[in-house]
Design an enzyme around this catalytic site. Structure first.
Site, PDB file in Angstrom:
ATOM      1  N   ASP A   6      -1.931   9.679  -1.287  1.00  0.00           N
ATOM      2  CA  ASP A   6      -2.491   8.719  -0.324  1.00  0.00           C
ATOM      3  C   ASP A   6      -1.447   8.323   0.714  1.00  0.00           C
ATOM      4  OD1 ASP A   6      -4.521   7.218   0.776  1.00  0.00           O
ATOM      5  OD2 ASP A   6      -4.175   5.467  -0.500  1.00  0.00           O
ATOM      6  N   LYS A  17       1.530  -8.325  -5.513  1.00  0.00           N
ATOM      7  CA  LYS A  17       0.204  -7.759  -5.283  1.00  0.00           C
ATOM      8  C   LYS A  17      -0.703  -8.219  -6.421  1.00  0.00           C
ATOM      9  CE  LYS A  17      -2.087  -3.423  -4.066  1.00  0.00           C
ATOM     10  NZ  LYS A  17      -1.883  -1.979  -3.841  1.00  0.00           N
ATOM     11  N   VAL A  51      -1.793  -9.158  -1.136  1.00  0.00           N
ATOM     12  CA  VAL A  51      -0.344  -9.195  -1.294  1.00  0.00           C
ATOM     13  C   VAL A  51       0.173 -10.528  -0.763  1.00  0.00           C
ATOM     14  CG1 VAL A  51       1.846  -8.059  -0.792  1.00  0.00           C
ATOM     15  CG2 VAL A  51      -0.245  -6.694  -1.015  1.00  0.00           C
ATOM     16  N   GLY A 108      -6.567  -2.112  -0.740  1.00  0.00           N
ATOM     17  CA  GLY A 108      -7.816  -1.644  -1.310  1.00  0.00           C
ATOM     18  C   GLY A 108      -8.075  -2.192  -2.701  1.00  0.00           C
ATOM     19  N   PHE A 109      -7.001  -2.610  -3.417  1.00  0.00           N
ATOM     20  CA  PHE A 109      -7.167  -3.068  -4.789  1.00  0.00           C
ATOM     21  C   PHE A 109      -6.808  -4.540  -4.973  1.00  0.00           C
ATOM     22  CE2 PHE A 109      -6.304   1.506  -5.130  1.00  0.00           C
ATOM     23  CZ  PHE A 109      -7.443   1.900  -5.802  1.00  0.00           C
ATOM     24  N   GLY A 110      -6.418  -5.230  -3.906  1.00  0.00           N
ATOM     25  CA  GLY A 110      -6.062  -6.630  -4.049  1.00  0.00           C
ATOM     26  C   GLY A 110      -5.286  -7.131  -2.850  1.00  0.00           C
ATOM     27  N   GLY A 120      -0.926  -9.488   3.342  1.00  0.00           N
ATOM     28  CA  GLY A 120      -1.886  -8.465   3.730  1.00  0.00           C
ATOM     29  C   GLY A 120      -2.932  -8.262   2.652  1.00  0.00           C
ATOM     30  N   GLN A 121      -3.880  -7.395   2.970  1.00  0.00           N
ATOM     31  CA  GLN A 121      -4.981  -7.090   2.063  1.00  0.00           C
ATOM     32  C   GLN A 121      -5.020  -5.582   1.843  1.00  0.00           C
ATOM     33  OE1 GLN A 121      -7.201  -9.326   0.617  1.00  0.00           O
ATOM     34  NE2 GLN A 121      -8.034  -7.623  -0.547  1.00  0.00           N
TER      35      GLN A 121
END
Length: 680
Positions: free
Chosen positions: A493, A395, A381, A377-379, A374-375
């Site tokens: 979050d 990640k 996986v 917000g910070f990089g 997956g993608q």
């Protein structure tokens, strides 16, 4: 010499005077605590931090005792919780930071002991969920609740339990169950918090005498915060503060009280507490002043020499230090107490916890990062296979300031905490410009792909009972962060993308890049700017002058997630057939509280009465959680009680601010909060 230099030397001179006058006082208190924390013995065991005999020299929240040559630990807040140390405490045990405990209530063959303390909160108050102090059960042990029942519980409760052998040594007509986690009282059942080997939990049928297995004890470990103190220079770890709060450990040395170890140069001045020595009287202080005057010239000359020498060294090293200082400022937010290097920082937060990997290792284990999960917000996986066969998620962080800040925050926040409903950080990578975090692998991905209607028209993959279990498990994970950690952690979050599901669809909260860690005396945090995800972030995170961010902010985000689980869709849908349905929390409020909405079947079809009750409960809980005023929102512990049906759920008030919404029963739509967001 320039005037500025003379002024600096004068300030240094007065500093030396102050330091000299305090030498007697500091040395006096330091010697007191150094002697207090001298290792003692109990039978064949050595007693020192975190199992010291004297109060300043043992872990927070516990008392160590010696009874007939055997070591026991007792919970300070709940003295009836007592463990026997099941092995001799040798230097090897302290070096490995692992020790075995046995719950003394399991001795003998009688029935399991009843809860003590408050009946309403027996599980949380009378028996702690963790072990004690800094000690945590190893990963090959499971924390759960046994139930010994004289009658079979209701079917909906039994479906959530596992049958297992009873704890009594002899035969019994009772029915015994095990729950993977904490569950409040079940009628006609006696609960007992226990720690059980994972291999036993996975195969109860192989166990002939469960009590005998549990009497063998369980292994725990503790962090290595005090390792440098006790292993470098013969320091003795302990607390100056008589309240003994984890995170405030200091190092008692012959040379004084140090922050980390006897050679770090960070000497702190102790303040006498409780039974410590008293400050010197004025006459003694005057004698010190007179003695100081006799060596004044020598002290000033030495001070000037040291100052000039230090200046020359600083000039020679300025170019070499420039780049390191920039890295540290970026990673540690310009904190003046920054460690000497990033390696020191990682040691402080990583000792005995996550494993450090090189980028080359992770590249090999992930097959050159080919299997993308997956993608974020910070990089991105990726899936990886460690040499020992363990599957993990890596990640790989982007090279941005935000991702670098997340790296530090994740290691600092969850690197040393474990819980069944929190994704565990197993390791990290810090190679030059490469940053990565290694987590346990979650086979079923994130919650969002199971609650939003898919474009392929496939039927729902999760039933209402399973969604309810996911809601309860997620609430437990958040409640642990708020109320059971040694420090209070605000996630900041919570959203479906950050709730991951393992192969058994057990939910685990993830992504702590925006988390805020507070000490137990602090209930809120002030943020310099809005954070969190729009649609899930509460008003106080984005609306100006709406109050501080507290644990109730996570409750709001959790409420939005619950309502999305109920609606099987995002909270705001511009393609909905009517305005009231566009903002789902409004529709849920009208349907269940005002009772002027449409038919529930518009969102959920073919559900029976039991499923409808689950949906109703989750909807009301969600509406309580998203109250505009934080003080109206329940705590996460209260949320768990409401979801499990332990309390009557009253009709919630209007969950929207009247200054930005209009609530009527005649069909006029309410204005969603999302349309009124004001960014800082």
């Amino acid at each position: 010499m320039k005037p500025s230099h003379r002024l600096s030397n004068l300030l240094l001179f007065f500093h030396l005077i102050s330091t000299f006058l305090q030498v007697g006082h500091t040395s006096n208190i330091s010697s007191f605590y150094y002697d207090q924390c001298s290792p003692s013995t109990c039978g064949k065991s050595i007693l020192k931090f975190p199992l010291g005999r004297n109060a300043p020299c043992r872990s927070a929240y516990i008392t160590t005792s010696c009874e007939n040559g055997t070591v026991f630990i007792t919970d300070d807040e709940n003295p009836h919780i007592k463990y026997k140390v099941a092995e001799d405490l040798t230097d090897e045990v302290y070096s490995n930071r692992m020790v075995k405990f046995v719950d003394v209530s399991l001795f003998g063959c009688g029935p399991i002991p009843p809860f003590k303390g408050s009946t309403a909160n027996a599980g949380f108050e009378s028996q702690k969920w963790l072990v004690e102090g800094v000690f945590h059960a190893k990963s090959d042990y499971w924390l759960g609740t046994f139930f010994n029942c004289t009658k079979k519980p209701a079917e909906d409760i039994v479906s959530r339990l596992r049958e297992g052998p009873c704890l009594e040594c002899g035969e019994t007509s009772n029915l015994c169950y095990f729950y993977d986690g904490y569950m409040s009282d079940i009628p006609n059942c006696r609960p007992f918090r226990t720690i059980i080997p994972v291999k036993v939990f996975n195969n109860f049928s192989m166990v002939g005498n469960l009590r005998k297995v549990l009497q063998e004890g369980f292994r725990t470990d503790w962090d290595g915060v005090c390792g440098p103190c006790m292993e470098m220079g013969g320091g003795r770890c302990g607390y100056l503060d008589e309240k003994r709060r984890s995170g405030k450990e200091v190092c008692f040395c012959n040379s004084g009280v140090h922050r980390h170890n006897c050679s770090d140069g960070l000497i702190i001045e102790p303040v006498a507490e409780g039974g410590g020595p008293k400050r010197r009287d004025p006459k003694r202080r005057m004698m010190l002043i007179i003695g100081f005057l006799l060596v004044l010239v020598t002290v000033v000359a030495c001070a000037i020499y040291i100052y000039c020498l230090q200046r020359r060294r600083m000039k020679r090293r300025s170019q070499q230090r420039g780049q390191d200082e920039q890295v540290l400022r970026r990673y540690l937010n310009n904190d003046n107490s920054t460690p000497a290097s990033i390696e020191t920082f990682l040691h402080n937060y990583n000792s005995g916890m996550p494993t450090r990997f090189s980028y080359k290792q992770l590249k090999k284990y992930s097959h050159n990062f080919t299997h993308k999960l997956g993608q974020g917000g910070f990089g991105s996986v990726y899936k990886a296979d460690l040499p020992n066969g363990l599957v993990v998620a890596v990640k790989l962080l982007d090279e941005t300031e935000q991702s670098e800040a997340q790296f530090v925050n994740e290691v600092q926040t969850i690197g040393r905490i474990h819980h069944n409903h929190l994704v565990r950080l197993l390791g990290f990578c810090f190679d030059k410009s490469r940053r990565a975090l290694v987590y346990e692998f979650m086979a079923n991905g994130s919650l969002d792909k199971y609650i939003y209607q898919s474009d392929d028209g496939l039927p729902d993959k999760l039933g209402w009972a399973q969604l309810h279990e996911i809601a309860v498990g997620t609430a437990r994970g958040i409640a642990y962060l708020h109320d059971e950690c040694r420090v209070r952690i605000l996630h900041c979050d919570i959203k479906p993308h950050n709730i991951l599901l393992d192969e058994r669809f057990t939910p685990k909260v993830s992504d702590f890049g925006l988390a805020q860690a507070l000490n137990r005396e602090t209930s809120h945090v002030s943020l310099p700017r809005g954070r969190g995800t729009p649609g899930y972030a509460p008003p106080e995170m984005w609306l100006m002058n709406h109050g501080p961010v507290t644990s109730k902010s996570d409750v709001y985000s959790y409420g939005m997630v619950i309502l999305e689980m109920v609606g099987k869709r995002r909270n705001f849908n511009e393609e909905a057939s009517s305005e009231s349905e566009a903002y789902f929390p409004e529709w849920a409020y009208l349907h269940y509280v005002v009772e002027v909405g449409g038919e529930w079947s518009k969102h959920n079809s073919d559900q029976g009465r039991e499923d409808d009750e689950i949906v109703r409960t989750m909807s009301l809980v969600g509406l309580w959680c998203i109250q505009f005023e934080p003080n109206l929102r329940p705590t996460m512990c209260r949320v768990i009680e409401m979801l499990e049906g332990n309390v009557v759920i009253d009709a919630p008030p209007v969950p929207f601010d009247v200054s930005v919404s209009r609530v009527v029963t005649g069909g006029t739509r309410m204005i969603p909060i999302k349309d009124c967001i004001v960014h800082h």
